[in-house]
Motif scaffolding. Structure first.
Motif, PDB file in Angstrom:
ATOM      1  N   ASN A  19     -13.025  -7.079   1.310  1.00 30.26           N
ATOM      2  CA  ASN A  19     -13.631  -6.587   0.069  1.00 30.26           C
ATOM      3  C   ASN A  19     -13.060  -5.231  -0.329  1.00 30.26           C
ATOM      4  O   ASN A  19     -12.815  -4.960  -1.515  1.00 30.26           O
ATOM      5  CB  ASN A  19     -15.145  -6.498   0.219  1.00 30.26           C
ATOM      6  N   SER A  20     -12.845  -4.363   0.658  1.00 29.66           N
ATOM      7  CA  SER A  20     -12.297  -3.039   0.349  1.00 29.66           C
ATOM      8  C   SER A  20     -10.850  -3.138  -0.117  1.00 29.66           C
ATOM      9  O   SER A  20     -10.424  -2.402  -1.019  1.00 29.66           O
ATOM     10  CB  SER A  20     -12.399  -2.122   1.572  1.00 29.66           C
ATOM     11  N   GLN A  21     -10.075  -4.030   0.489  1.00 29.83           N
ATOM     12  CA  GLN A  21      -8.693  -4.237   0.049  1.00 29.83           C
ATOM     13  C   GLN A  21      -8.650  -4.780  -1.372  1.00 29.83           C
ATOM     14  O   GLN A  21      -7.828  -4.355  -2.185  1.00 29.83           O
ATOM     15  CB  GLN A  21      -7.977  -5.194   1.007  1.00 29.83           C
ATOM     16  N   TRP A  22      -9.543  -5.714  -1.660  1.00 36.34           N
ATOM     17  CA  TRP A  22      -9.603  -6.296  -3.003  1.00 36.34           C
ATOM     18  C   TRP A  22      -9.926  -5.221  -4.042  1.00 36.34           C
ATOM     19  O   TRP A  22      -9.277  -5.151  -5.097  1.00 36.34           O
ATOM     20  CB  TRP A  22     -10.640  -7.414  -3.026  1.00 36.34           C
ATOM     21  N   ALA A  23     -10.903  -4.399  -3.758  1.00 39.85           N
ATOM     22  CA  ALA A  23     -11.296  -3.347  -4.699  1.00 39.85           C
ATOM     23  C   ALA A  23     -10.157  -2.359  -4.913  1.00 39.85           C
ATOM     24  O   ALA A  23      -9.911  -1.905  -6.046  1.00 39.85           O
ATOM     25  CB  ALA A  23     -12.544  -2.634  -4.184  1.00 39.85           C
ATOM     26  N   TRP A  24      -9.449  -2.021  -3.844  1.00 43.44           N
ATOM     27  CA  TRP A  24      -8.330  -1.072  -3.958  1.00 43.44           C
ATOM     28  C   TRP A  24      -7.212  -1.652  -4.821  1.00 43.44           C
ATOM     29  O   TRP A  24      -6.661  -0.967  -5.686  1.00 43.44           O
ATOM     30  CB  TRP A  24      -7.813  -0.740  -2.569  1.00 43.44           C
ATOM     31  N   ILE A  25      -6.896  -2.920  -4.604  1.00 49.12           N
ATOM     32  CA  ILE A  25      -5.814  -3.562  -5.361  1.00 49.12           C
ATOM     33  C   ILE A  25      -6.192  -3.711  -6.831  1.00 49.12           C
ATOM     34  O   ILE A  25      -5.355  -3.523  -7.717  1.00 49.12           O
ATOM     35  CB  ILE A  25      -5.462  -4.925  -4.731  1.00 49.12           C
ATOM     36  N   MET A  26      -7.450  -4.024  -7.099  1.00 47.80           N
ATOM     37  CA  MET A  26      -7.874  -4.176  -8.500  1.00 47.80           C
ATOM     38  C   MET A  26      -7.715  -2.866  -9.270  1.00 47.80           C
ATOM     39  O   MET A  26      -7.522  -2.865 -10.484  1.00 47.80           O
ATOM     40  CB  MET A  26      -9.324  -4.646  -8.542  1.00 47.80           C
ATOM     41  N   ASN A  27      -7.770  -1.746  -8.568  1.00 46.35           N
ATOM     42  CA  ASN A  27      -7.577  -0.454  -9.228  1.00 46.35           C
ATOM     43  C   ASN A  27      -6.118  -0.157  -9.525  1.00 46.35           C
ATOM     44  O   ASN A  27      -5.818   0.822 -10.219  1.00 46.35           O
ATOM     45  CB  ASN A  27      -8.159   0.667  -8.352  1.00 46.35           C
ATOM     46  N   LEU A  28      -5.206  -0.975  -9.006  1.00 44.93           N
ATOM     47  CA  LEU A  28      -3.776  -0.762  -9.238  1.00 44.93           C
ATOM     48  C   LEU A  28      -3.290  -1.409 -10.531  1.00 44.93           C
ATOM     49  O   LEU A  28      -2.168  -1.151 -10.963  1.00 44.93           O
ATOM     50  CB  LEU A  28      -2.962  -1.320  -8.064  1.00 44.93           C
ATOM     51  N   ILE A  29      -4.108  -2.248 -11.125  1.00 44.35           N
ATOM     52  CA  ILE A  29      -3.699  -2.937 -12.351  1.00 44.35           C
ATOM     53  C   ILE A  29      -4.468  -2.363 -13.538  1.00 44.35           C
ATOM     54  O   ILE A  29      -5.394  -1.564 -13.384  1.00 44.35           O
ATOM     55  CB  ILE A  29      -3.916  -4.457 -12.236  1.00 44.35           C
TER      56      ILE A  29
END
Length: 219
Positions: A19-29
């Protein structure tokens, strides 16, 4: 396809972010991309879409020598993504099943379409399915698809091969479905094995003029 072009295919089933990885990646787009992805009902579909967006951004970084933070995409009226800083960025994405894919070409328009080979849901049988799709294919294409002495499963493979080529062509042009699919007629010169099917050149196009554009296709 040479140094001026490439195809990426990513098996999303092998990527299991926390979940934390997903949230971090979503902030990259881009925020609008995150909003679009969050509307998917199933996490699998969201993951396929996110991988596609990440591949778009990676392609922009590699081919345009841009910083990741400077890569910004818009969408045409036909919903095709484009790089706002350059009109020379020829790229297309697709996803189906467990895979997301991207095609890039430095010089030519290009399109890609992934197809998960399976029997369509809700059909009584393959001939009935072909009947409902009859107007989307030329007579020559139907002769190829329904050639004598070919089992139904192979007929479906041929059907999806032609369908993905048509979709790739239209996506490469970015014109949407105003170009009727039955006007395009692809005639493969070899049998299709699992993997990537490539078609270079122009398909036959019925009517008083040739098909618009001169893209490279992959489907």
């Amino acid at each position: 396809m040479g140094s001026n072009a490439f195809i990426w295919v990513f098996d999303c089933s092998k990527w299991l972010p926390t979940n934390s990885q997903w949230a971090w990646i979503m902030n990259l787009i881009q925020p609008e991309e995150s909003t679009r992805i969050n509307k998917f009902h199933f996490k699998k579909d969201a993951k396929l879409s996110l991988i596609g967006r990440l591949m778009l951004r990676k392609a922009g970084v590699l081919t345009m020598n841009m910083d990741w933070r400077d890569v910004e995409f818009g969408r045409t009226e036909k919903n095709k993504p484009y790089l706002k800083s350059s009109k020379q960025f020829n790229v297309n994405i697709s996803h189906d099943g467990n895979y997301s894919a991207l095609i890039y070409h430095k010089l030519y328009k290009c399109g890609i379409d992934l197809v998960h080979l399976k029997r369509p849901h809700g059909i009584r049988d393959v001939p009935s399915f072909f009947h409902t799709m009859h107007r989307q294919f030329s007579d020559a294409e139907w002769r190829y698809i329904r050639a004598p002495f070919i089992e139904e499963e192979f007929q479906l493979q041929r059907f999806y091969r032609i369908w993905s080529l048509k979709e790739s062509y239209i996506k490469g042009l970015g014109v949407g479905l105003w170009l009727e699919l039955e006007r395009l007629s692809f005639q493969p010169q070899s049998e299709w094995n699992s993997g990537i099917s490539k078609y270079s050149g122009n398909p036959t196009c019925s009517g008083n003029s040739d098909c618009p554009g001169n893209p490279t296709y992959s489907g």
